[in-house]
Design a protein around this motif. Structure first.
Motif, mmCIF file in Angstrom:
data_model
loop_
_atom_site.group_PDB
_atom_site.id
_atom_site.type_symbol
_atom_site.label_atom_id
_atom_site.label_comp_id
_atom_site.label_asym_id
_atom_site.label_seq_id
_atom_site.Cartn_x
_atom_site.Cartn_y
_atom_site.Cartn_z
ATOM 1 N N ASP A 1 -3.790 -2.199 -0.361
ATOM 2 C CA ASP A 1 -4.765 -1.106 -0.405
ATOM 3 C C ASP A 1 -4.268 0.130 0.332
ATOM 4 O O ASP A 1 -5.054 0.902 0.877
ATOM 5 N N THR A 2 -2.956 0.341 0.364
ATOM 6 C CA THR A 2 -2.407 1.459 1.135
ATOM 7 C C THR A 2 -2.525 2.799 0.416
ATOM 8 O O THR A 2 -2.431 3.844 1.056
ATOM 9 N N GLU A 3 -2.711 2.782 -0.875
ATOM 10 C CA GLU A 3 -2.775 4.035 -1.643
ATOM 11 C C GLU A 3 -4.144 4.682 -1.477
ATOM 12 O O GLU A 3 -5.173 4.038 -1.693
ATOM 13 N N ARG B 1 -11.972 -1.105 0.969
ATOM 14 C CA ARG B 1 -10.610 -0.808 0.506
ATOM 15 C C ARG B 1 -10.291 -1.527 -0.796
ATOM 16 O O ARG B 1 -9.728 -0.929 -1.720
ATOM 17 N N THR C 1 -9.356 0.184 -4.389
ATOM 18 C CA THR C 1 -8.063 -0.023 -5.041
ATOM 19 C C THR C 1 -8.219 -0.581 -6.447
ATOM 20 O O THR C 1 -7.508 -0.170 -7.371
ATOM 21 N N VAL D 1 -7.555 6.460 -2.154
ATOM 22 C CA VAL D 1 -8.426 6.509 -3.335
ATOM 23 C C VAL D 1 -9.691 7.276 -2.966
ATOM 24 O O VAL D 1 -10.313 6.981 -1.941
ATOM 25 N N ARG E 1 -2.024 -3.462 -8.169
ATOM 26 C CA ARG E 1 -1.505 -3.100 -6.857
ATOM 27 C C ARG E 1 -1.474 -4.350 -5.981
ATOM 28 O O ARG E 1 -2.305 -5.253 -6.148
ATOM 29 N N LEU F 1 -9.059 2.199 -8.607
ATOM 30 C CA LEU F 1 -7.857 2.974 -8.904
ATOM 31 C C LEU F 1 -7.106 2.343 -10.066
ATOM 32 O O LEU F 1 -6.672 3.044 -10.998
ATOM 33 N N CYS F 2 -6.950 1.027 -10.042
ATOM 34 C CA CYS F 2 -6.279 0.342 -11.146
ATOM 35 C C CYS F 2 -7.005 0.589 -12.465
ATOM 36 O O CYS F 2 -6.366 0.830 -13.502
#
Length: 239
Positions: free
Chosen positions: A18-20, A41, A45, A22, A15, A48-49
């Motif tokens: 850090d807008t998504e 953040r 992120t 989680v 990514r 998340l990855c």
């Protein structure tokens, strides 16, 4: 972008920000409960990855808390590495039936702060970088060296559980022929962040290396990429 440096057996995800949203596992949230918002953040992120990469391996998400040296503690049967820098977060994972260990690193494609190179390199490496700068002046070779040594440590540590300082590995870089002769940006011109520089590197270990399959490994090899304002490096040790 990190996938370009990795074999098919390695799953990855990345990514740029850090807008998504989680949702961390409680164990993960506890690790950064007192951290500043930016650190929270990026921590979320990059996990998340890692979960996306786990999913690509057919494995469920699981809490990924840091170990003694900050390394992620992966599920049994998984080897992996995570990285984050301004503008980039990534994770790369593989099953240990395919990969013994791996390390990835991302850095901004900018020169190291003054004085840092002398602290992370050997005199021979600094001479090597000066020669490389004449061949491929568009590459921030000092930052690339730093990134590659980070990937070396991330590959080394799961195999040995011991530290490896910068001076205990000597690196050599080789640009790919189609990018080695790229000219620097002309004075006053805007940087061309889409131009890619790629190549390979070898890290010769100056201390006894890990024993793999009854053989002591004395070097690691990896690939590197410089593009869009980022330096990326990766090492994968296949089983």
């Amino acid at each position: 972008m990190i996938a370009e440096l990795l074999p098919d057996a390695v799953a990855s995800a990345w990514r740029l920000d850090d807008t998504e949203p989680v949702t961390l596992f409680p164990e993960e949230a506890a690790v950064v409960a007192r951290a500043i918002a930016g650190r929270q953040r990026e921590f979320a992120t990059v996990r998340l990855c890692a979960r996306l990469a786990l999913r690509r391996l057919g494995l469920p998400g699981t809490p990924l808390t840091p170990g003694l040296r900050g390394e992620p503690r992966w599920p049994h049967g998984v080897a992996g590495s995570m990285t984050h820098c301004p503008g980039y977060r990534a994770a790369a994972l593989a099953r240990t039936t395919d990969v013994l260990s791996l390390g990835i690193d991302a850095e901004p494609a900018a020169p190291l702060p003054e004085g840092v190179l002398e602290g992370v390199s050997l005199p021979r490496e600094r001479r090597h970088l000066r020669a490389l700068a004449e061949r491929a002046p568009g590459v921030p070779w000092d930052r690339l060296l730093f990134s590659a040594k980070e990937s070396v440590f991330k590959t080394w540590y799961p195999l040995t559980r011991t530290d490896l300082v910068f001076e205990e590995a000597s690196l050599d870089f080789e640009p790919d022929p189609d990018t080695a002769g790229a000219a620097p940006d002309t004075a006053g011109a805007a940087p061309d962040d889409t131009r890619a520089h790629t190549g390979t590197f070898t890290a010769r270990l100056l201390v006894p290396g890990p024993v793999i399959g009854h053989t002591r490994r004395d070097h690691f090899t990896g690939r590197w990429l410089v593009r869009e304002g980022l330096v990326l490096t990766a090492i994968v040790l296949p089983r």
